[in-house]
Design an enzyme around this catalytic site. Structure first.
Site, PDB file in Angstrom:
ATOM      1  N   ARG A  55       0.844  -1.208   0.000  1.00 63.08           N
ATOM      2  CA  ARG A  55       0.000   0.000   0.000  1.00 63.08           C
ATOM      3  C   ARG A  55       0.874   1.251   0.000  1.00 63.08           C
ATOM      4  O   ARG A  55       0.521   2.268  -0.559  1.00 63.08           O
ATOM      5  CB  ARG A  55      -0.943   0.027   1.212  1.00 63.08           C
ATOM      6  CG  ARG A  55      -1.586   1.394   1.437  1.00 63.08           C
ATOM      7  CD  ARG A  55      -2.900   1.368   2.200  1.00 63.08           C
ATOM      8  NE  ARG A  55      -2.918   0.508   3.349  1.00 63.08           N
ATOM      9  CZ  ARG A  55      -2.273   0.747   4.517  1.00 63.08           C
ATOM     10  NH1 ARG A  55      -1.557   1.837   4.662  1.00 63.08           N
ATOM     11  NH2 ARG A  55      -2.372  -0.098   5.506  1.00 63.08           N
ATOM     12  N   TYR A 107     -14.432  18.340 -15.090  1.00 63.81           N
ATOM     13  CA  TYR A 107     -14.929  16.969 -15.087  1.00 63.81           C
ATOM     14  C   TYR A 107     -15.976  16.796 -13.977  1.00 63.81           C
ATOM     15  O   TYR A 107     -15.793  17.290 -12.855  1.00 63.81           O
ATOM     16  CB  TYR A 107     -13.752  16.012 -14.881  1.00 63.81           C
ATOM     17  CG  TYR A 107     -14.181  14.580 -14.840  1.00 63.81           C
ATOM     18  CD1 TYR A 107     -14.687  13.955 -15.981  1.00 63.81           C
ATOM     19  CD2 TYR A 107     -14.113  13.846 -13.668  1.00 63.81           C
ATOM     20  CE1 TYR A 107     -15.103  12.643 -15.935  1.00 63.81           C
ATOM     21  CE2 TYR A 107     -14.523  12.530 -13.624  1.00 63.81           C
ATOM     22  CZ  TYR A 107     -15.019  11.933 -14.761  1.00 63.81           C
ATOM     23  OH  TYR A 107     -15.442  10.638 -14.710  1.00 63.81           O
ATOM     24  N   ASP A 179      -4.854  19.837 -14.068  1.00 64.24           N
ATOM     25  CA  ASP A 179      -5.276  18.535 -14.581  1.00 64.24           C
ATOM     26  C   ASP A 179      -4.864  18.491 -16.055  1.00 64.24           C
ATOM     27  O   ASP A 179      -5.438  19.172 -16.898  1.00 64.24           O
ATOM     28  CB  ASP A 179      -6.801  18.384 -14.406  1.00 64.24           C
ATOM     29  CG  ASP A 179      -7.317  17.026 -14.862  1.00 64.24           C
ATOM     30  OD1 ASP A 179      -6.680  16.417 -15.741  1.00 64.24           O
ATOM     31  OD2 ASP A 179      -8.365  16.586 -14.365  1.00 64.24           O
ATOM     32  N   LYS A 204      -6.882   7.639 -19.362  1.00 64.77           N
ATOM     33  CA  LYS A 204      -7.124   8.188 -20.702  1.00 64.77           C
ATOM     34  C   LYS A 204      -5.890   8.001 -21.600  1.00 64.77           C
ATOM     35  O   LYS A 204      -5.535   6.888 -21.884  1.00 64.77           O
ATOM     36  CB  LYS A 204      -7.555   9.645 -20.568  1.00 64.77           C
ATOM     37  CG  LYS A 204      -8.570   9.905 -19.436  1.00 64.77           C
ATOM     38  CD  LYS A 204      -9.940   9.323 -19.709  1.00 64.77           C
ATOM     39  CE  LYS A 204     -10.884   9.372 -18.502  1.00 64.77           C
ATOM     40  NZ  LYS A 204     -11.147  10.686 -17.945  1.00 64.77           N
TER      41      LYS A 204
END
Ligand SMILES: *Cc1c(COP(=O)(O)O)cnc(C)c1O
Length: 388
Positions: A55, A107, A179, A204
């Site tokens: 993790r 978004y 972003d 993406k």
């Protein structure tokens, strides 16, 4: 912190192929091994080993984090389980009473985090047209700790002047978060223009093949690096070894794909703007786009994303669903051409008054131009538009 000398002097189309270490330091494997393990054996109390629990750290994920940091010219990179997990990690720097200025075109999931989720914890926000520097300046409050901007924006393709935003942020001692999903580091590197943090939906263009959900944070300082190490450990949304490997492989062809996405998008934008059923075309690579000059100044390309409006809202469903190669689906940035209806898909969470303000209407379609043969794509588009 990455070793910036590792690939110094190499251009980005070589860096994407070679990766960060290039070969596995342990075995010489040229494909990054998948360290599919949750934990690592300790050699003693306080043995100072780098790896203890996946993790927090994992060698496969570290290669990907270092690679994205190298591509964005940052200090460190952090792979997350989704773009929204990366956005969440950024907003998690804020505390009750802090204020953030965001692009009003954003978004839908990012909108939900700030306007529906963080507001419950006392984090305030103001949405502004992100290409209007005066509006950004006017929105800055003494308690503003962050400017968060997509550029180009999803879905209206508005372009923020990153250097200008960086000046404003610095003057107010706020962080600038960009972003960079739509252009990828192949075409745009916000940290070189003054951004403090870059986030990505790696789902993406970076992953590029519609097969993984992933996100990134890249930072420009060791203080920020420490924060995101803490967040990774504490929020528990670090990318798995298997997915890290998949995305590392996807990135190897980023340069080739971005060039082809763009080549196809330029042709499609030209086709669309001359089509009788089409009203407006939003593509930053068209000289008539309002931010064409800013785009040319700060990015080396225009990318593969186009939005456009139809003259009539009557047969939108028929247009969207009649593609033979262009698929009606959410998401973007992969090898396949996808067409999306932002109103009911990606941006349904945005309130109507904001949607109307930015032009996100019932005739708006968002088109992620794939890397297929361009004549095939345009023939398909032409056939789809015949239903409009
Ligand atoms: C898709 C997207 C996100 C969210 O990323 P996920 O990987 O879907 O969580 C964030 N920002 C932009 C610009 C996006 O297109």
């Amino acid at each position: 912190m990455i070793d910036k000398s590792k690939r110094e002097g190499l251009s980005i189309d070589t860096k994407v192929v070679r990766g960060y270490d290039g070969v596995d330091p342990l075995t010489g494997a040229v494909s990054t091994p998948i360290y599919q393990t949750s934990t690592f054996q300790n050699t003693g109390i306080n043995s100072g080993i780098k790896y203890s629990y996946s993790r927090c750290n994992n060698p496969t994920r570290d290669q990907l984090g270092n690679l994205i940091a190298m591509l964005e010219n940052g200090v460190a990179g952090f792979p997350f389980t989704s773009g929204l997990a990366a956005v969440l990690a950024c907003f998690s720097m804020l505390k009750s009473g802090d204020h953030v200025v965001l692009s009003n075109d954003i978004y839908g999931g990012t909108y939900r985090q700030i306007a529906e989720f963080f507001i419950k914890y006392g984090v305030k926000h103001t949405f502004v047209p992100i290409d209007d520097n005066d509006a950004v300046e006017a929105a800055m409050l003494p308690e503003t700790k962050m400017i968060f901007a997509e550029t180009p924006t999803n879905p209206m393709m508005t372009v923020a002047d990153i250097s200008k935003l960086s000046e404003i942020a610095k003057a107010h001692k706020a962080l600038l978060v960009i972003d960079n999903t739509f252009l990828s580091p192949y075409f745009q590197r916000p940290i070189e223009l003054g951004a403090d943090i870059v986030v990505h939906s790696g789902t993406k263009f970076l992953a590029g093949h519609h097969d993984t959900i992933c996100g990134f944070v890249v930072v420009n300082s060791s203080d920020l690096e420490e924060h995101f190490e803490y967040i990774t450990k504490t929020q528990g949304a670090a990318l798995s070894p298997m997915d890290s490997w998949l995305v590392t492989r996807g990135i190897k062809t980023l340069a080739l794909r971005m060039e082809r996405h763009q080549e196809n998008a330029l042709k499609c934008a030209d086709f669309l703007k001359n089509h009788p059923k089409v009203d407006k075309v939003f593509y930053v690579g068209l000289p008539e786009h309002k931010s064409y000059e800013v785009s040319k100044k700060q990015a080396s390309g225009f990318g593969g994303m186009i939005s456009f409006t139809l003259k009539s809202n009557k047969n939108v469903n028929e247009v969207l669903t009649s593609g033979k190669i262009i698929m009606f689906a959410e998401s973007l940035g992969g090898v396949n051409s996808l067409i999306t209806y932002p109103l009911t898909q990606t941006h349904w969470s945005i309130p109507e008054e904001i949607r109307n303000e930015i032009g996100l209407t019932d005739t708006l379609l968002r088109f992620s131009v794939g890397i297929e043969n361009c004549e095939d794509i345009i023939r398909d588009l032409d056939n789809m538009l015949s239903f409009a």
